[in-house]
Design a protein around this motif. Structure first.
Motif, PDB file in Angstrom:
ATOM      1  N   GLY A 172       3.422  -8.893  12.896  1.00  0.00           N
ATOM      2  CA  GLY A 172       3.047  -7.427  12.614  1.00  0.00           C
ATOM      3  C   GLY A 172       3.888  -6.568  11.978  1.00  0.00           C
ATOM      4  O   GLY A 172       3.875  -5.729  11.198  1.00  0.00           O
ATOM      5  N   LEU A 173       5.090  -6.607  12.548  1.00  0.00           N
ATOM      6  CA  LEU A 173       6.230  -5.615  12.067  1.00  0.00           C
ATOM      7  C   LEU A 173       6.553  -5.916  10.507  1.00  0.00           C
ATOM      8  O   LEU A 173       6.913  -5.155   9.625  1.00  0.00           O
ATOM      9  N   ALA A 174       6.734  -7.596  10.387  1.00  0.00           N
ATOM     10  CA  ALA A 174       7.040  -7.972   8.948  1.00  0.00           C
ATOM     11  C   ALA A 174       6.006  -7.393   7.924  1.00  0.00           C
ATOM     12  O   ALA A 174       6.297  -6.938   6.825  1.00  0.00           O
ATOM     13  N   SER A 175       4.754  -7.573   8.242  1.00  0.00           N
ATOM     14  CA  SER A 175       3.817  -7.255   7.404  1.00  0.00           C
ATOM     15  C   SER A 175       3.804  -5.863   7.265  1.00  0.00           C
ATOM     16  O   SER A 175       3.323  -5.102   5.967  1.00  0.00           O
ATOM     17  N   ALA A 176       3.853  -4.787   8.172  1.00  0.00           N
ATOM     18  CA  ALA A 176       4.033  -3.708   8.104  1.00  0.00           C
ATOM     19  C   ALA A 176       5.048  -3.102   7.031  1.00  0.00           C
ATOM     20  O   ALA A 176       5.049  -2.139   6.135  1.00  0.00           O
ATOM     21  N   VAL A 177       6.322  -3.784   7.293  1.00  0.00           N
ATOM     22  CA  VAL A 177       7.482  -3.382   6.237  1.00  0.00           C
ATOM     23  C   VAL A 177       6.956  -3.886   4.854  1.00  0.00           C
ATOM     24  O   VAL A 177       7.351  -3.060   3.884  1.00  0.00           O
ATOM     25  N   LEU A 178       6.362  -4.753   4.795  1.00  0.00           N
ATOM     26  CA  LEU A 178       6.063  -5.331   3.311  1.00  0.00           C
ATOM     27  C   LEU A 178       4.879  -4.515   2.682  1.00  0.00           C
ATOM     28  O   LEU A 178       5.346  -3.934   1.614  1.00  0.00           O
ATOM     29  N   PHE A 179       3.973  -4.148   3.384  1.00  0.00           N
ATOM     30  CA  PHE A 179       3.216  -3.043   2.875  1.00  0.00           C
ATOM     31  C   PHE A 179       3.632  -1.776   2.540  1.00  0.00           C
ATOM     32  O   PHE A 179       3.256  -1.323   1.553  1.00  0.00           O
ATOM     33  N   ASP A 180       4.377  -0.978   3.427  1.00  0.00           N
ATOM     34  CA  ASP A 180       4.962   0.064   3.275  1.00  0.00           C
ATOM     35  C   ASP A 180       5.817   0.238   2.124  1.00  0.00           C
ATOM     36  O   ASP A 180       6.087   0.971   1.476  1.00  0.00           O
ATOM     37  N   ALA A 181       6.902  -0.950   2.260  1.00  0.00           N
ATOM     38  CA  ALA A 181       8.094  -0.677   1.459  1.00  0.00           C
ATOM     39  C   ALA A 181       7.672  -1.056   0.093  1.00  0.00           C
ATOM     40  O   ALA A 181       8.085  -0.399  -1.092  1.00  0.00           O
ATOM     41  N   VAL A 182       6.918  -2.329  -0.200  1.00  0.00           N
ATOM     42  CA  VAL A 182       6.491  -2.746  -1.408  1.00  0.00           C
ATOM     43  C   VAL A 182       5.382  -1.984  -1.960  1.00  0.00           C
ATOM     44  O   VAL A 182       5.381  -1.590  -3.171  1.00  0.00           O
ATOM     45  N   VAL A 183       4.371  -1.852  -1.491  1.00  0.00           N
ATOM     46  CA  VAL A 183       3.003  -1.092  -2.078  1.00  0.00           C
ATOM     47  C   VAL A 183       3.094   0.185  -1.781  1.00  0.00           C
ATOM     48  O   VAL A 183       2.953   0.931  -3.104  1.00  0.00           O
ATOM     49  N   VAL A 184       3.452   0.980  -0.718  1.00  0.00           N
ATOM     50  CA  VAL A 184       3.205   2.424  -0.704  1.00  0.00           C
ATOM     51  C   VAL A 184       4.780   3.016  -1.187  1.00  0.00           C
ATOM     52  O   VAL A 184       4.443   4.013  -1.983  1.00  0.00           O
ATOM     53  N   ARG A 185       5.599   2.640  -0.835  1.00  0.00           N
ATOM     54  CA  ARG A 185       6.881   3.361  -1.433  1.00  0.00           C
ATOM     55  C   ARG A 185       7.124   3.014  -2.958  1.00  0.00           C
ATOM     56  O   ARG A 185       7.797   3.963  -3.692  1.00  0.00           O
ATOM     57  N   MET A 186       6.965   1.810  -3.273  1.00  0.00           N
ATOM     58  CA  MET A 186       7.324   1.564  -4.705  1.00  0.00           C
ATOM     59  C   MET A 186       6.098   1.795  -5.619  1.00  0.00           C
ATOM     60  O   MET A 186       6.538   1.550  -6.717  1.00  0.00           O
ATOM     61  N   VAL A 187       5.047   1.751  -5.161  1.00  0.00           N
ATOM     62  CA  VAL A 187       3.743   1.861  -6.015  1.00  0.00           C
ATOM     63  C   VAL A 187       3.165   3.265  -5.923  1.00  0.00           C
ATOM     64  O   VAL A 187       3.141   4.136  -6.610  1.00  0.00           O
TER      65      VAL A 187
END
Length: 715
Positions: free
Chosen positions: A645-660
């Motif tokens: 859960g924590l790893a996927s939350a970081v993935l979606f937020d850092a890669v998709v939200v913050r980078m895109v």
């Protein structure tokens, strides 16, 4: 400063060596019926705590034989007699005395109850039970163990070590310097040791369980490495720009260090906000983990600059040391930013659609507590669960416990009998056990076996039906009762967590919005950060449901059997992932704000922010994911769930939200992104995240026009 940290480490080590014993990990849930009933059992049945350890020994006869055969029965009686002599044993119920034999006599079980919790069971008690089971197996019986007394221990620190190892590789690739990577790791580990030793020293005073230390270690490693990474990266950047070591260290602490402070504050807000939920264990977990984050911030602000003084040139990349100029490590981030700025609308729509699609399964999320049914079939607990379900029905593994208070009745036994008969007639109840009275004969405990599995929605409906019909039953019987047991407790905890989620989310988002308003001096940037976070956490919940509840791709992650999502997971994931999401928001956007304040147009400021911080934020997110992902190597489904859960939350937020999503939204907003009403600008105190006071020369104007302005962003 280095000597001061060594002194702190020595002091907390001394305190930990002389600390009292850690409390157990038992959970108290005030305000729910199941907890009140548990407390009632503890008060009226002294000597056997309601949350005491238990073991269910399941006997399965060989094919074509029965457990009632003379040889099998003798082996079962011998086990009961031997185990009952244990010093911590409160009692052993023989299957032949308690009607615990299946209709076809192929399966039976004995229940062992202990006077203490599972954490306090001695090795001697566990060994005695194991030896008795081995002796029964010699008679030809298949014997499996369920219950809390001998639960399979999860894997040790292998996952955590693996996560730190991956983080070290990411640091080495990012920095291109062994000294820089080592400095970040060493300072993070110093912070973790200080945090863990402090928790150990205070565990008996503040009632901190071992789980508090585990969470503090997980977060301490992750944020400690990330915070050191940002400070060291800024130091290297300033050195590459031609500044002397001392000036570069000061600018790094004044800019990246200030961002670390506010990023850490958002994490602390999210963790301390767990107190809003009203669960003492969650409050202590949050406070302990928040303390670890505070230590990580202090280490990044003090110990990291101090060690940079010992290694002023060693932490620099080789090309900077030999040629005295900066490399082009940030050009990839700049190119990505230009790509998004040229086509913000399709990029934004694609990102939002992707997160929305992943989040859809979260609408069907079922909360509960994964039990033995989700464990691998290689464990004895799972085999015991399956054997009981096959022989006695799926609801046998999750009986409901009813506590009947007949103190006000003229004939307590008759009143309890009427309650028992009414429960037995309820649709969905297979059987009700004979009542067990306290010494005064006015309070009784009995068990009702549902026809459906513990995690089934029909079982939840049954609990609600029993409670809904309670007024009529109590009126007819002249006695009151409450429903508890593990199944009812899981249902009540899930409801409590669901009701607490909205107030908790509103609290932490509101406080973080105010903090980001202060940092960015903008209304729309914090609002965009909060909305982007909701998208990422929704996607994380959707991924959790897809794998752990629905079972799609579960085998890849070692999930043997899908089941409900852990009741505390939504609160837990929302709090921690929110703090970490705001970390990346502060680190990335503060650099854009800095460039804009120094005169760059909004579009170019986005490119500059990505040039300097994009690569570092990606490295930080990879480190976070590796640390959290390391916990997925544990044996327990719940540990896997937390890590995933924590790893996927970081993935979606850092890669998709913050980078895109972030650059796309900033491109569409242009100068309006930094709009702040003049009256609010005058009220808010000035926070020098951009390091203006550290630079020579007149500062460029920072005022932003009152009201939105039309602006087209150009890379």
């Amino acid at each position: 400063m280095t000597l001061l940290w060594l002194a702190v480490l020595a002091a907390v080590f001394f305190g930990a060596q002389n600390a009292g014993k850690a409390p157990s990990d038992s959970v108290s849930m005030p305000g729910i019926e199941s907890q009140r009933a548990f407390d009632h059992i503890n008060d009226t049945f002294p000597g056997a705590a309601a949350d005491g350890a238990d073991a269910r020994v399941v006997f399965v006869a060989p094919d074509g034989q029965k457990v009632t055969a003379p040889g099998s029965r003798a082996a079962i009686d011998a086990l009961v007699a031997r185990v009952s002599r244990g010093p911590q044993v409160a009692g052993v119920e023989s299957p032949f005395d308690e009607d615990a034999v299946s209709d076809d006599a192929s399966t039976a079980f004995a229940t062992v109850t202990y006077k203490t919790t599972a954490e306090d069971l001695t090795d001697a008690s566990k060994t005695e039970l194991k030896d008795a089971v081995d002796r029964a197996r010699e008679a030809g019986l298949t014997v499996e163990l369920g219950g809390s007394a001998l639960e399979t221990e999860p894997a040790g620190a292998v996952g955590e070590i693996l996560g730190v190892g991956v983080a070290a590789v990411v640091l080495l690739i990012t920095f291109g310097s062994l000294a820089a990577a080592g400095l970040s790791l060493v300072t993070a580990l110093v912070g973790v040791f200080v945090s863990l030793l402090s928790i150990t020293a205070l565990q008996s005073v503040l009632d901190l369980s071992s789980t508090t230390g585990e969470l503090a270690m997980m977060l301490g490693v992750a944020v400690g490495i990330d915070y050191a990474l940002f400070v060291v990266s800024r130091y290297r950047e300033e050195r590459a720009a031609g500044r002397e070591p001392r000036e570069a260290a000061g600018l790094a602490a004044g800019t990246a260090g200030t961002a670390v402070v506010f990023a850490g504050l958002t994490v602390v807000i999210a963790l301390a906000g767990l107190a809003v939920v009203g669960v003492p264990m969650l409050t202590r977990l949050g406070m302990g983990a928040a303390g670890a984050v505070v230590v990580g911030v202090l280490v990044a602000l003090t110990l990291v600059p101090a060690l940079l003084g010992f290694l002023p040139d060693a932490v620099l990349p080789r090309r900077t040391r030999t040629r005295g100029r900066a490399g082009g490590g940030g050009e990839m981030g700049a190119r990505w930013a230009r790509f998004v700025l040229r086509r913000p609308v399709p990029v934004l729509l694609a990102a939002v659609a992707a997160l929305g699609a992943v989040a859809v399964p979260s609408l069907t999320m079922r909360l509960g507590m994964p039990g033995d049914e989700t464990k691998p079939t290689s464990t004895t607990e799972r085999r015991a669960y399956d054997a009981l379900a096959d022989a006695f029905g799926p609801g046998f593994n999750g009986p409901l416990t009813l506590v009947v208070d007949a103190g006000g009745a003229a004939d307590p036994k008759a009143a309890v009998a009427r309650v028992s008969a009414s429960i037995a007639r309820t649709d969905g109840v297979v059987s009700v056990s004979p009542p067990r009275f306290d010494k005064a004969g006015r309070t009784a405990v009995l068990s009702a076996t549902p026809s459906t599995a513990p995690t089934s929605d029909r079982t939840k409906d049954l609990v609600r039906d029993i409670r809904a019909g309670r007024p009529a039953i109590e009126s007819a019987a002249g006695a009151t009762f409450e429903v508890t047991g593990t199944t009812a407790l899981n249902i009540d905890v899930g409801e409590k967590m669901r009701k607490a989620l909205v107030p908790y989310l509103a609290t932490i988002v509101g406080l973080a919005f105010l903090l980001l308003l202060l940092v960015f001096r903008s209304v729309l940037v914090p609002l965009k950060a909060a909305l982007g976070y909701l998208l990422s956490v929704g996607a994380a919940f959707g991924a959790l449901v897809t794998i752990f509840q629905e079972g799609h791709g579960a085998g890849i992650f070692g999930v043997d059997q899908p089941g409900p999502i852990m009741s505390m997971m939504p609160i837990f994931l929302v709090g921690i992932s929110f703090g970490l999401a705001m970390d990346y928001q502060v680190f990335l956007v503060s650099r854009m704000r800095e460039a804009h304040v120094h005169g760059e147009p909004p579009g170019q400021a986005v490119v500059t922010g990505f040039r300097h911080s994009g690569r570092v934020v990606m490295a930080a997110s990879l480190i976070m994911m590796s640390v959290f992902g390391g916990f997925m190597t544990g044996a327990g489904t719940m540990i896997k769930m937390v890590g995933f859960g924590l790893a996927s939350a970081v993935l979606f937020d850092a890669v998709v939200v913050r980078m895109v999503i972030v650059p796309a939204v900033l491109a569409l907003l242009g100068r309006r992104a930094w709009w702040l009403p003049r009256w609010l600008d005058r009220l808010l105190p000035r926070v020098d995240v951009e390091g203006e006071s550290l630079r020579r020369g007149p500062a460029p104007p920072t005022a932003v026009p009152d009201g939105p302005e039309r602006h087209t962003a150009h890379a």
